[in-house]
Scaffold this motif. Structure first.
Motif, mmCIF file in Angstrom:
data_model
loop_
_atom_site.group_PDB
_atom_site.id
_atom_site.type_symbol
_atom_site.label_atom_id
_atom_site.label_comp_id
_atom_site.label_asym_id
_atom_site.label_seq_id
_atom_site.Cartn_x
_atom_site.Cartn_y
_atom_site.Cartn_z
ATOM 1 N N ALA A 222 56.267 12.981 -16.395
ATOM 2 C CA ALA A 222 57.419 13.776 -16.836
ATOM 3 C C ALA A 222 58.393 12.955 -17.657
ATOM 4 O O ALA A 222 59.273 13.509 -18.329
ATOM 5 C CB ALA A 222 58.135 14.379 -15.623
ATOM 6 N N ASN A 223 58.245 11.622 -17.618
ATOM 7 C CA ASN A 223 59.121 10.739 -18.387
ATOM 8 C C ASN A 223 58.579 10.442 -19.777
ATOM 9 O O ASN A 223 59.148 9.615 -20.501
ATOM 10 C CB ASN A 223 59.349 9.428 -17.631
ATOM 11 C CG ASN A 223 60.360 9.568 -16.517
ATOM 12 O OD1 ASN A 223 60.505 10.639 -15.940
ATOM 13 N ND2 ASN A 223 61.057 8.492 -16.191
ATOM 14 N N LEU A 224 57.481 11.076 -20.165
ATOM 15 C CA LEU A 224 57.001 10.968 -21.542
ATOM 16 C C LEU A 224 58.042 11.597 -22.462
ATOM 17 O O LEU A 224 58.479 12.723 -22.245
ATOM 18 C CB LEU A 224 55.659 11.686 -21.702
ATOM 19 C CG LEU A 224 55.072 11.729 -23.110
ATOM 20 C CD1 LEU A 224 54.639 10.346 -23.563
ATOM 21 C CD2 LEU A 224 53.892 12.709 -23.170
ATOM 22 N N LEU A 225 58.446 10.855 -23.482
ATOM 23 C CA LEU A 225 59.449 11.349 -24.418
ATOM 24 C C LEU A 225 58.745 11.987 -25.604
ATOM 25 O O LEU A 225 58.044 11.298 -26.364
ATOM 26 C CB LEU A 225 60.352 10.198 -24.869
ATOM 27 C CG LEU A 225 61.587 10.546 -25.695
ATOM 28 C CD1 LEU A 225 62.508 11.502 -24.951
ATOM 29 C CD2 LEU A 225 62.348 9.287 -26.085
ATOM 30 N N GLY A 226 58.884 13.299 -25.747
ATOM 31 C CA GLY A 226 58.180 13.995 -26.808
ATOM 32 C C GLY A 226 56.708 14.148 -26.462
ATOM 33 O O GLY A 226 56.347 14.365 -25.305
ATOM 34 N N GLN A 227 55.858 14.008 -27.484
ATOM 35 C CA GLN A 227 54.426 14.207 -27.288
ATOM 36 C C GLN A 227 53.692 12.876 -27.268
ATOM 37 O O GLN A 227 54.082 11.918 -27.951
ATOM 38 C CB GLN A 227 53.853 15.069 -28.417
ATOM 39 C CG GLN A 227 54.442 16.460 -28.517
ATOM 40 C CD GLN A 227 53.844 17.235 -29.677
ATOM 41 O OE1 GLN A 227 52.641 17.168 -29.936
ATOM 42 N NE2 GLN A 227 54.669 17.987 -30.376
ATOM 43 N N GLU A 228 52.643 12.842 -26.482
ATOM 44 C CA GLU A 228 51.811 11.639 -26.454
ATOM 45 C C GLU A 228 51.186 11.414 -27.827
ATOM 46 O O GLU A 228 50.719 12.342 -28.478
ATOM 47 C CB GLU A 228 50.714 11.780 -25.393
ATOM 48 C CG GLU A 228 49.866 10.532 -25.228
ATOM 49 C CD GLU A 228 48.857 10.647 -24.109
ATOM 50 O OE1 GLU A 228 47.638 10.542 -24.390
ATOM 51 O OE2 GLU A 228 49.290 10.839 -22.934
ATOM 52 N N GLY A 229 51.175 10.162 -28.256
ATOM 53 C CA GLY A 229 50.572 9.800 -29.531
ATOM 54 C C GLY A 229 51.471 9.954 -30.737
ATOM 55 O O GLY A 229 51.084 9.608 -31.859
ATOM 56 N N MET A 230 52.695 10.431 -30.534
ATOM 57 C CA MET A 230 53.614 10.658 -31.657
ATOM 58 C C MET A 230 54.665 9.559 -31.786
ATOM 59 O O MET A 230 55.561 9.637 -32.618
ATOM 60 C CB MET A 230 54.315 12.003 -31.482
ATOM 61 C CG MET A 230 53.381 13.197 -31.584
ATOM 62 S SD MET A 230 52.681 13.388 -33.240
ATOM 63 C CE MET A 230 54.131 13.932 -34.147
ATOM 64 N N GLY A 231 54.540 8.514 -30.966
ATOM 65 C CA GLY A 231 55.572 7.483 -30.935
ATOM 66 C C GLY A 231 55.817 6.802 -32.265
ATOM 67 O O GLY A 231 56.962 6.541 -32.639
ATOM 68 N N PHE A 232 54.747 6.506 -32.993
ATOM 69 C CA PHE A 232 54.911 5.810 -34.273
ATOM 70 C C PHE A 232 55.744 6.641 -35.238
ATOM 71 O O PHE A 232 56.668 6.125 -35.886
ATOM 72 C CB PHE A 232 53.542 5.493 -34.891
ATOM 73 C CG PHE A 232 53.619 4.654 -36.134
ATOM 74 C CD1 PHE A 232 53.705 3.275 -36.059
ATOM 75 C CD2 PHE A 232 53.613 5.251 -37.390
ATOM 76 C CE1 PHE A 232 53.789 2.496 -37.213
ATOM 77 C CE2 PHE A 232 53.684 4.491 -38.548
ATOM 78 C CZ PHE A 232 53.771 3.099 -38.458
ATOM 79 N N LEU A 233 55.444 7.930 -35.323
ATOM 80 C CA LEU A 233 56.203 8.800 -36.221
ATOM 81 C C LEU A 233 57.654 8.930 -35.765
ATOM 82 O O LEU A 233 58.573 8.975 -36.596
ATOM 83 C CB LEU A 233 55.548 10.180 -36.297
ATOM 84 C CG LEU A 233 54.204 10.242 -37.021
ATOM 85 C CD1 LEU A 233 53.640 11.659 -36.981
ATOM 86 C CD2 LEU A 233 54.338 9.772 -38.460
ATOM 87 N N TYR A 234 57.881 8.978 -34.451
ATOM 88 C CA TYR A 234 59.247 9.054 -33.945
ATOM 89 C C TYR A 234 60.032 7.805 -34.346
ATOM 90 O O TYR A 234 61.187 7.891 -34.774
ATOM 91 C CB TYR A 234 59.253 9.171 -32.420
ATOM 92 C CG TYR A 234 58.652 10.446 -31.865
ATOM 93 C CD1 TYR A 234 58.475 11.578 -32.640
ATOM 94 C CD2 TYR A 234 58.248 10.509 -30.532
ATOM 95 C CE1 TYR A 234 57.925 12.743 -32.113
ATOM 96 C CE2 TYR A 234 57.697 11.664 -29.987
ATOM 97 C CZ TYR A 234 57.536 12.777 -30.787
ATOM 98 O OH TYR A 234 56.996 13.919 -30.259
ATOM 99 N N LEU A 235 59.411 6.641 -34.198
ATOM 100 C CA LEU A 235 60.082 5.383 -34.508
ATOM 101 C C LEU A 235 60.402 5.289 -36.001
ATOM 102 O O LEU A 235 61.515 4.930 -36.386
ATOM 103 C CB LEU A 235 59.204 4.203 -34.082
ATOM 104 C CG LEU A 235 58.971 4.043 -32.581
ATOM 105 C CD1 LEU A 235 57.865 3.035 -32.321
ATOM 106 C CD2 LEU A 235 60.242 3.631 -31.865
ATOM 107 N N VAL A 236 59.414 5.597 -36.818
ATOM 108 C CA VAL A 236 59.616 5.537 -38.273
ATOM 109 C C VAL A 236 60.709 6.515 -38.707
ATOM 110 O O VAL A 236 61.532 6.209 -39.575
ATOM 111 C CB VAL A 236 58.287 5.822 -39.010
ATOM 112 C CG1 VAL A 236 58.534 5.988 -40.508
ATOM 113 C CG2 VAL A 236 57.298 4.697 -38.758
ATOM 114 N N GLY A 237 60.758 7.682 -38.066
ATOM 115 C CA GLY A 237 61.753 8.683 -38.440
ATOM 116 C C GLY A 237 63.176 8.257 -38.157
ATOM 117 O O GLY A 237 64.109 8.690 -38.848
#
Length: 379
Positions: A222-237
């Motif tokens: 439940a502590n996953l932030l957003g969707q799994e596998g989308m971290g790189f795009l979140y960081l770049v954004g």
């Protein structure tokens, strides 16, 4: 040169922030530098004054002011008093946007109110011992096991790491270089999470910068932030805002160094006259003032673009590398005008000199910023 985009409300807020920094931050600078971190009390006082996470909606205890100029004011006034300690900009400018954009309703309700008050201090754990600017090489792994992720790995150079109550951990959930990264919210009391050393830096002594370790650390799914596998795009954004934050600090630091040097060379004498009256001093100060004005004008334009959602990755990269390199040059030349006293730690210009050195490194090195700008031109 007159500033653009700032209103009477911004000026009133700046007065409030300046009083806070002068009364609640500056007097404790030496004490915090010796301790290697600030007090939790200053975080609570900053929260009570309304200086943290201003963009948080009123329903979660914030002011609901999504205007980055207010963030820039807090950054500039903290730099103006020479305070490297409180990691307010990391908390508000860098970490908050991830919760705001990708947090679930439950996550927002749990964390945002306490982030506003300063009760919940945050850190973001990206860098690793073998991974700096290359996020695709992150090795800290999170393996799904039932209702948990089991996290193993280590992080380094983590600002607010010693004090953080909540860590946004960048983890690898698959082997895909870019689609394999995810963000997990790790509470500091989670079994298997451990803080390492508070790292001994050449400057910014009062800001805690840490090693962090994850040893079979079980984090609820439940502590996953957003969707799994989308971290790189979140960081770049979010990188343009992070880099704009660093750039606003750079210009403010250059301005502060310039002002203290102007005061010094008009009061210090050599050969029976003020140092500032010599042609070399005038020429150096004229050059520095011009470069600071140019940087300020560009940053104000970037703030305008950011406010309208138009700040590009390449313009943020330009702002970050040019202003931080300008900061190093300005402070170096200002220290030179102080002569031998500039080498003494009791003079603020010496502290400004060592504190400034990290600016061209974190948030993406100057070399990486130039690479981004070069690629944007198809080169």
């Amino acid at each position: 040169m007159p500033r653009t985009g700032f209103t009477a409300e911004h000026d009133m807020f700046r007065d409030t922030v300046r009083r806070f920094m002068e009364t609640e931050v500056a007097p404790h600078a030496e004490e915090w530098a010796e301790a290697g971190q600030v007090s939790r009390e200053v975080w609570l006082k900053a929260g009570a004054t309304g200086l943290l996470c201003m963009a948080v909606p009123e329903e979660h205890g914030g002011a609901g002011v999504a205007d980055f100029r207010y963030n820039a004011i807090v950054n500039a006034e903290q730099v103006r008093v020479g305070a490297s300690g409180p990691g307010f900009s990391v908390h508000t400018d860098i970490n908050l946007p991830y919760l705001m954009a990708y947090g679930s309703d439950a996550q927002k309700a749990a964390y945002l109110p306490k982030m506003v008050t300063g009760e919940c201090i945050t850190a973001i754990a990206m860098s690793e011992p073998g991974t700096g600017s290359d996020l695709s090489n992150i090795q800290t792994k999170a393996v799904r096991d039932g209702d948990d992720y089991v996290v193993n790995g280590s992080k380094i150079f983590i600002s607010n790491g010693q004090m953080a109550d909540l860590v946004i951990a960048v983890v690898r959930t698959s082997e895909d270089p870019h689609k394999g990264l995810s963000l997990l919210l790790v509470d500091a009391d989670t079994p298997g999470f451990q803080r390492g050393r508070n790292l001994d830096k050449m400057g910014m002594k009062a800001q805690d910068t840490s090693e962090l370790f994850f040893d079979d650390c079980r984090v609820p799914a439940a502590n996953l932030l957003g969707q799994e596998g989308m971290g790189f795009l979140y960081l770049v954004g979010n990188l343009p805002q992070e880099r704009l934050s660093i750039a606003t600090n750079a210009v403010a630091a250059a301005e502060a160094a310039f002002e203290m040097t102007h005061d010094y060379i008009t009061s210090r004498t050599a050969f029976g006259r003020p140092i500032g009256s010599f042609q070399n001093s005038r020429f150096v100060m004229a050059e520095l003032r011009t470069e600071i004005e140019l940087a300020r004008t560009f940053i104000d334009r970037c703030l305008d673009l950011h406010a309208s959602g138009e700040l590009s990755v390449e313009h943020a990269a330009m702002a970050k590398w040019w202003t931080t390199e300008m900061q190093l040059k300005v402070i170096d030349r200002c220290l030179q005008l102080h002569g031998g006293y500039g080498f003494m730690n009791e003079y603020p210009i010496a502290k400004a000199f060592v504190d400034s050195r990290a600016q061209t490194i974190y948030g993406g090195t100057t070399e990486i910023m130039k690479e981004i700008v070069g690629r944007s031109m198809g080169l």
